[in-house]
Design a protein around this motif. Structure first.
Motif, PDB file in Angstrom:
ATOM      1  N   TYR A 279     -48.407  81.238  74.220  1.00  0.00           N
ATOM      2  CA  TYR A 279     -47.664  79.888  74.352  1.00  0.00           C
ATOM      3  C   TYR A 279     -48.832  79.016  74.196  1.00  0.00           C
ATOM      4  CZ  TYR A 279     -43.672  82.795  76.052  1.00  0.00           C
ATOM      5  OH  TYR A 279     -42.616  83.586  75.883  1.00  0.00           O
ATOM      6  N   ARG A 280     -48.354  77.739  73.844  1.00  0.00           N
ATOM      7  CA  ARG A 280     -49.153  76.598  73.787  1.00  0.00           C
ATOM      8  C   ARG A 280     -48.243  75.356  73.908  1.00  0.00           C
ATOM      9  NH1 ARG A 280     -51.271  80.068  70.310  1.00  0.00           N
ATOM     10  NH2 ARG A 280     -53.563  80.431  70.318  1.00  0.00           N
ATOM     11  N   PHE A 281     -48.821  74.108  74.687  1.00  0.00           N
ATOM     12  CA  PHE A 281     -48.251  73.031  74.786  1.00  0.00           C
ATOM     13  C   PHE A 281     -48.993  71.976  74.100  1.00  0.00           C
ATOM     14  CE2 PHE A 281     -50.572  73.064  78.716  1.00  0.00           C
ATOM     15  CZ  PHE A 281     -51.273  71.821  78.503  1.00  0.00           C
ATOM     16  N   ASN A 282     -48.101  71.069  73.566  1.00  0.00           N
ATOM     17  CA  ASN A 282     -48.856  69.686  72.990  1.00  0.00           C
ATOM     18  C   ASN A 282     -48.247  68.580  73.977  1.00  0.00           C
ATOM     19  OD1 ASN A 282     -50.229  71.249  70.894  1.00  0.00           O
ATOM     20  ND2 ASN A 282     -48.451  70.489  69.143  1.00  0.00           N
ATOM     21  N   LEU A 283     -49.087  67.799  74.205  1.00  0.00           N
ATOM     22  CA  LEU A 283     -48.545  66.407  74.792  1.00  0.00           C
ATOM     23  C   LEU A 283     -48.428  65.492  73.674  1.00  0.00           C
ATOM     24  CD1 LEU A 283     -47.961  64.581  77.129  1.00  0.00           C
ATOM     25  CD2 LEU A 283     -50.240  64.139  77.516  1.00  0.00           C
ATOM     26  N   LYS A 284     -47.181  65.034  73.456  1.00  0.00           N
ATOM     27  CA  LYS A 284     -47.021  63.906  72.519  1.00  0.00           C
ATOM     28  C   LYS A 284     -46.484  62.668  73.112  1.00  0.00           C
ATOM     29  CE  LYS A 284     -45.353  67.262  69.155  1.00  0.00           C
ATOM     30  NZ  LYS A 284     -45.689  66.929  67.857  1.00  0.00           N
ATOM     31  N   ALA A 285     -47.185  61.511  72.503  1.00  0.00           N
ATOM     32  CA  ALA A 285     -46.701  60.244  73.161  1.00  0.00           C
ATOM     33  C   ALA A 285     -45.374  59.732  72.634  1.00  0.00           C
ATOM     34  CB  ALA A 285     -47.981  59.106  72.543  1.00  0.00           C
ATOM     35  N   GLY A 286     -45.228  58.651  73.093  1.00  0.00           N
ATOM     36  CA  GLY A 286     -43.661  58.115  72.613  1.00  0.00           C
ATOM     37  C   GLY A 286     -43.543  57.868  71.133  1.00  0.00           C
ATOM     38  N   ASN A 287     -44.385  57.660  70.446  1.00  0.00           N
ATOM     39  CA  ASN A 287     -44.353  57.441  69.215  1.00  0.00           C
ATOM     40  C   ASN A 287     -44.382  58.903  68.121  1.00  0.00           C
ATOM     41  OD1 ASN A 287     -47.051  58.497  69.026  1.00  0.00           O
ATOM     42  ND2 ASN A 287     -47.739  56.609  68.185  1.00  0.00           N
ATOM     43  N   GLY A 288     -44.494  60.081  68.979  1.00  0.00           N
ATOM     44  CA  GLY A 288     -44.588  61.477  68.082  1.00  0.00           C
ATOM     45  C   GLY A 288     -45.778  62.111  68.073  1.00  0.00           C
ATOM     46  N   GLN A 289     -47.005  61.214  68.259  1.00  0.00           N
ATOM     47  CA  GLN A 289     -48.151  61.635  67.845  1.00  0.00           C
ATOM     48  C   GLN A 289     -48.791  62.520  69.097  1.00  0.00           C
ATOM     49  OE1 GLN A 289     -50.865  58.428  67.523  1.00  0.00           O
ATOM     50  NE2 GLN A 289     -52.733  59.752  66.718  1.00  0.00           N
ATOM     51  N   THR A 290     -49.320  63.671  68.680  1.00  0.00           N
ATOM     52  CA  THR A 290     -49.841  64.737  69.372  1.00  0.00           C
ATOM     53  C   THR A 290     -51.206  63.878  69.960  1.00  0.00           C
ATOM     54  OG1 THR A 290     -48.885  66.436  68.346  1.00  0.00           O
ATOM     55  CG2 THR A 290     -50.952  66.915  69.743  1.00  0.00           C
ATOM     56  N   ILE A 291     -51.258  64.014  71.376  1.00  0.00           N
ATOM     57  CA  ILE A 291     -52.533  63.627  72.188  1.00  0.00           C
ATOM     58  C   ILE A 291     -53.278  64.438  72.873  1.00  0.00           C
ATOM     59  CG2 ILE A 291     -51.916  60.830  71.944  1.00  0.00           C
ATOM     60  CD1 ILE A 291     -50.639  61.330  74.814  1.00  0.00           C
ATOM     61  N   LEU A 292     -52.761  65.544  73.244  1.00  0.00           N
ATOM     62  CA  LEU A 292     -53.583  66.797  73.869  1.00  0.00           C
ATOM     63  C   LEU A 292     -52.822  68.035  73.477  1.00  0.00           C
ATOM     64  CD1 LEU A 292     -55.628  66.526  76.137  1.00  0.00           C
ATOM     65  CD2 LEU A 292     -53.861  67.099  77.573  1.00  0.00           C
ATOM     66  N   VAL A 293     -53.718  68.878  72.951  1.00  0.00           N
ATOM     67  CA  VAL A 293     -53.250  70.574  72.691  1.00  0.00           C
ATOM     68  C   VAL A 293     -53.960  71.424  73.682  1.00  0.00           C
ATOM     69  CG1 VAL A 293     -53.506  72.109  71.007  1.00  0.00           C
ATOM     70  CG2 VAL A 293     -53.359  69.681  70.309  1.00  0.00           C
TER      71      VAL A 293
ATOM     72  N   ASP B 170     -56.555  57.136  77.577  1.00  0.00           N
ATOM     73  CA  ASP B 170     -55.615  56.167  78.031  1.00  0.00           C
ATOM     74  C   ASP B 170     -54.200  56.755  77.853  1.00  0.00           C
ATOM     75  OD1 ASP B 170     -57.804  54.632  79.111  1.00  0.00           O
ATOM     76  OD2 ASP B 170     -57.397  52.975  77.518  1.00  0.00           O
ATOM     77  N   SER B 171     -54.069  57.038  76.738  1.00  0.00           N
ATOM     78  CA  SER B 171     -52.463  57.505  76.438  1.00  0.00           C
ATOM     79  C   SER B 171     -52.020  58.894  77.149  1.00  0.00           C
ATOM     80  CB  SER B 171     -52.501  57.836  75.013  1.00  0.00           C
ATOM     81  OG  SER B 171     -51.225  58.101  74.488  1.00  0.00           O
ATOM     82  N   VAL B 172     -53.146  59.679  77.282  1.00  0.00           N
ATOM     83  CA  VAL B 172     -52.848  60.943  78.099  1.00  0.00           C
ATOM     84  C   VAL B 172     -52.437  60.330  79.681  1.00  0.00           C
ATOM     85  CG1 VAL B 172     -53.858  62.769  79.282  1.00  0.00           C
ATOM     86  CG2 VAL B 172     -54.123  62.486  76.809  1.00  0.00           C
ATOM     87  N   LYS B 173     -53.217  59.505  80.211  1.00  0.00           N
ATOM     88  CA  LYS B 173     -53.205  58.848  81.435  1.00  0.00           C
ATOM     89  C   LYS B 173     -51.877  58.334  81.509  1.00  0.00           C
ATOM     90  CE  LYS B 173     -57.928  57.741  82.700  1.00  0.00           C
ATOM     91  NZ  LYS B 173     -58.938  56.424  82.739  1.00  0.00           N
TER      92      LYS B 173
END
Length: 108
Positions: free
Chosen positions: A14-28, A94-97
């Motif tokens: 299992y893996r997760f991606n954090l995606k910003a509001g625009n759908g861009q992946t910012i953390l894996v 900043d986007s992750v924060k």
């Protein structure tokens, strides 16, 4: 608003991606052996995202920039994409924060 997306890889991990509001992946994330462990990783990102001291800023061998987010125990819980500039990397942090603390979770 950001969201965490949980996926199961071909290796069964299992893996997760954090995606910003625009759908861009910012953390894996790294791979986890169970969904519960993956969900714990997400909670750790939410808990540690606001702490500047938990971000490790790096430069790859190819000259691009990236960061790792670390848990309290020093373990890497997420890695960013590669950025062309230090400013891009800092904007990623900043986007992750901004996105992680209130992000919902969905499975794919």
């Amino acid at each position: 608003m950001g969201k965490f997306v949980i996926k199961t890889g071909n290796d069964g991990q299992y893996r997760f991606n954090l995606k910003a509001g625009n759908g861009q992946t910012i953390l894996v994330s790294e791979g986890y052996t169970s969904k519960a462990a993956c969900e714990n990783g997400i909670e750790s990102v939410k808990k540690n995202a606001a702490d500047d001291g938990k971000y490790e800023k790096n430069t790859a061998k190819n000259g691009k920039f990236y960061f790792n987010l670390k848990a309290g125990n020093g373990q890497v819980i997420g890695t960013s994409e590669m950025y062309e500039s230090e400013d891009g990397r800092d904007n990623g942090i900043d986007s992750v924060k901004k996105n992680a603390p209130t992000a919902g979770t969905e499975e794919q």
